[in-house]
Design an enzyme around this catalytic site. Structure first.
Site, PDB file in Angstrom:
ATOM      1  N   ASP A 157       0.841  -1.023  -0.181  1.00 29.07           N
ATOM      2  CA  ASP A 157       0.179  -0.040   0.168  1.00 29.07           C
ATOM      3  C   ASP A 157       0.919   1.309  -0.020  1.00 29.07           C
ATOM      4  O   ASP A 157       1.625   1.498   0.867  1.00 29.07           O
ATOM      5  CB  ASP A 157      -0.993  -0.003   1.225  1.00 29.07           C
ATOM      6  CG  ASP A 157      -2.045   1.152   1.088  1.00 29.07           C
ATOM      7  OD1 ASP A 157      -1.964   1.749   0.095  1.00 29.07           O
ATOM      8  OD2 ASP A 157      -2.717   0.938   1.969  1.00 29.07           O
ATOM      9  N   ASP A 196      -3.295   2.866  -5.696  1.00 22.16           N
ATOM     10  CA  ASP A 196      -2.082   2.807  -4.730  1.00 22.16           C
ATOM     11  C   ASP A 196      -1.991   1.428  -4.077  1.00 22.16           C
ATOM     12  O   ASP A 196      -1.365   1.362  -3.071  1.00 22.16           O
ATOM     13  CB  ASP A 196      -2.262   3.949  -3.921  1.00 22.16           C
ATOM     14  CG  ASP A 196      -3.683   3.975  -3.298  1.00 22.16           C
ATOM     15  OD1 ASP A 196      -4.356   2.919  -3.577  1.00 22.16           O
ATOM     16  OD2 ASP A 196      -3.861   4.696  -2.250  1.00 22.16           O
ATOM     17  N   GLU A 197      -2.504   0.349  -4.575  1.00 23.29           N
ATOM     18  CA  GLU A 197      -2.636  -0.891  -3.863  1.00 23.29           C
ATOM     19  C   GLU A 197      -2.173  -2.085  -4.720  1.00 23.29           C
ATOM     20  O   GLU A 197      -2.876  -2.236  -5.879  1.00 23.29           O
ATOM     21  CB  GLU A 197      -3.857  -1.036  -3.177  1.00 23.29           C
ATOM     22  CG  GLU A 197      -4.434  -0.237  -2.149  1.00 23.29           C
ATOM     23  CD  GLU A 197      -5.545  -0.762  -1.389  1.00 23.29           C
ATOM     24  OE1 GLU A 197      -5.418  -1.504  -0.619  1.00 23.29           O
ATOM     25  OE2 GLU A 197      -6.545  -0.127  -1.484  1.00 23.29           O
TER      26      GLU A 197
END
Length: 381
Positions: A8, A103-104
């Protein structure tokens, strides 16, 4: 036994903004809507979170809590570029990658211990490489399934690494609040609190059958996750999952004509995005948020994929007429398209009305790309 990483990127939008403008380092930065408007916070720095700010908070509330913060609209194209750069680094090491969001990332490292050795040391190497090459901080969670890995990555932010030893998943989760479990939102937590469930261990002490009877399928899913179980199969599809457009009104709207006109405009804009990407969509979703923040989402899946403004708008309009049942104002409307497929001009060997429709809308897109979206209107609300 699976070995799943969840990576993350910490306060990702803010991190990218700080690369663009290093003067933002160490300051409370908020990315999102105009603080004088009615949108929400997309992301905020850890310095801003100390004042109680968080993602999805109404921007006006954020401004009241942190009026001295630096409010930015953001550079989404840059966020996409940096996200792709992170994925490029991960592809050097991970046999299977699933990008859960911009973003993961989930990664399956099952069977790679002889290549990479100690998992914690390898996670540290991965974290350092992303920082050294891109100046992006990240946190990593390691577990036997996606749920455990995701929860673990959130334990020691920013720049944390958490490894949950196989077999100790239940103990790892026991004292965490129930809302730690992915998918447990405000409505669900209220129902569980009313039954006396506050921590994850409160659930694991009760037989699964109770949750099946009391909460149905969702209750079973939460019970399974509370006991450390979860999906360990990664999706490796690289197709885009959805496209959407939404608007937050400056003042709440009760005029149905204005709401329908807004849906007409949103449908046209999201169809334009669809054609620009050379996709067609099967599933059309309405998002409706009332004055009191009660939010309704409803979807309709068509038999045939389309990129036509009129078909998508007429479907959205039917959903809206069915779901707009309260006599209160509307704060936000949104239109999303999913179940996307690659565009094909002609599905049969003969010319037909649908083929001509597709060509017409492609021509509309070209005009809008050259002269602006408002240069041509198709249909009417």
């Amino acid at each position: 036994m699976r070995i799943i990483f969840h990576l993350d990127l910490d306060a990702f939008f803010v991190s990218v903004e700080r690369i663009i403008n290093p003067d933002l380092e160490g300051k409370p930065v908020i990315v999102g809507a105009d603080p004088n408007g009615r949108g929400v916070v997309s992301a905020c720095s850890y310095e801003a979170r100390e004042f109680g700010l968080h993602s999805a908070m109404p921007i006006g509330q954020a401004y009241r809590l942190c009026p001295h913060g630096i409010y930015l609209h953001g550079h989404y194209k840059e966020y996409e570029r940096y996200s792709e750069a992170v994925e490029k680094i991960l592809k050097k090491y991970a046999p299977i990658i699933e990008q859960a969001s911009i973003d993961e990332f989930y990664m399956d490292f099952t069977g790679t211990s002889k290549i990479y050795g100690n998992l914690l040391q390898f996670a540290n190497k991965l974290q350092k490489e992303i920082w050294e090459f891109l100046r992006l901080p990240c946190s990593i969670g390691i577990g036997t399934n996606k749920t455990i890995a995701k929860i673990a990555s959130d334990c020691y932010k920013p720049k944390g690494i958490t490894y949950v030893i196989p077999g100790l998943e239940k103990e790892f989760l026991a004292n965490m609040p129930l809302e730690t479990i992915p998918g447990v939102g405000k409505v669900t937590i209220k129902h569980f609190n009313e039954k006396g469930f506050y921590k994850i261990k409160d659930i694991t002490s009760i037989p699964k059958e109770y949750f099946s009877v009391t909460f149905g399928k969702s209750g079973i899913d939460i019970w399974e996750k509370a006991n450390g179980h979860g999906n360990n199969i990664l999706s490796i599809s690289h197709t885009r999952k959805s496209l959407s457009k939404e608007t937050t009104f400056d003042t709440d709207v009760t005029d149905k004509n204005k709401l329908q006109q807004t849906l007409f405009e949103l449908s046209g804009k999201v169809c334009q995005l669809l054609r620009d990407e050379d996709w067609v969509a099967c599933t059309i979703t309405l998002k409706l948020r009332y004055t009191d923040f009660v939010t309704v989402t409803r979807a309709k899946t068509l038999k045939y994929a389309t990129d036509s403004d009129d078909i998508i708008y007429s479907t959205i309009l039917r959903l809206f007429k069915t779901e707009y049942t309260r006599r209160v104002g509307v704060r936000l409307l949104g239109v999303a398209l999913s179940n996307l497929r690659e565009y094909a001009e002609q599905d049969t060997i003969f010319e037909d009305a649908e083929t001509m429709r597709k060509r017409m809308y492609r021509a509309v897109s070209k005009i809008r790309d050259k002269f602006g979206f408002d240069s041509i209107t198709v249909g009417k609300f």
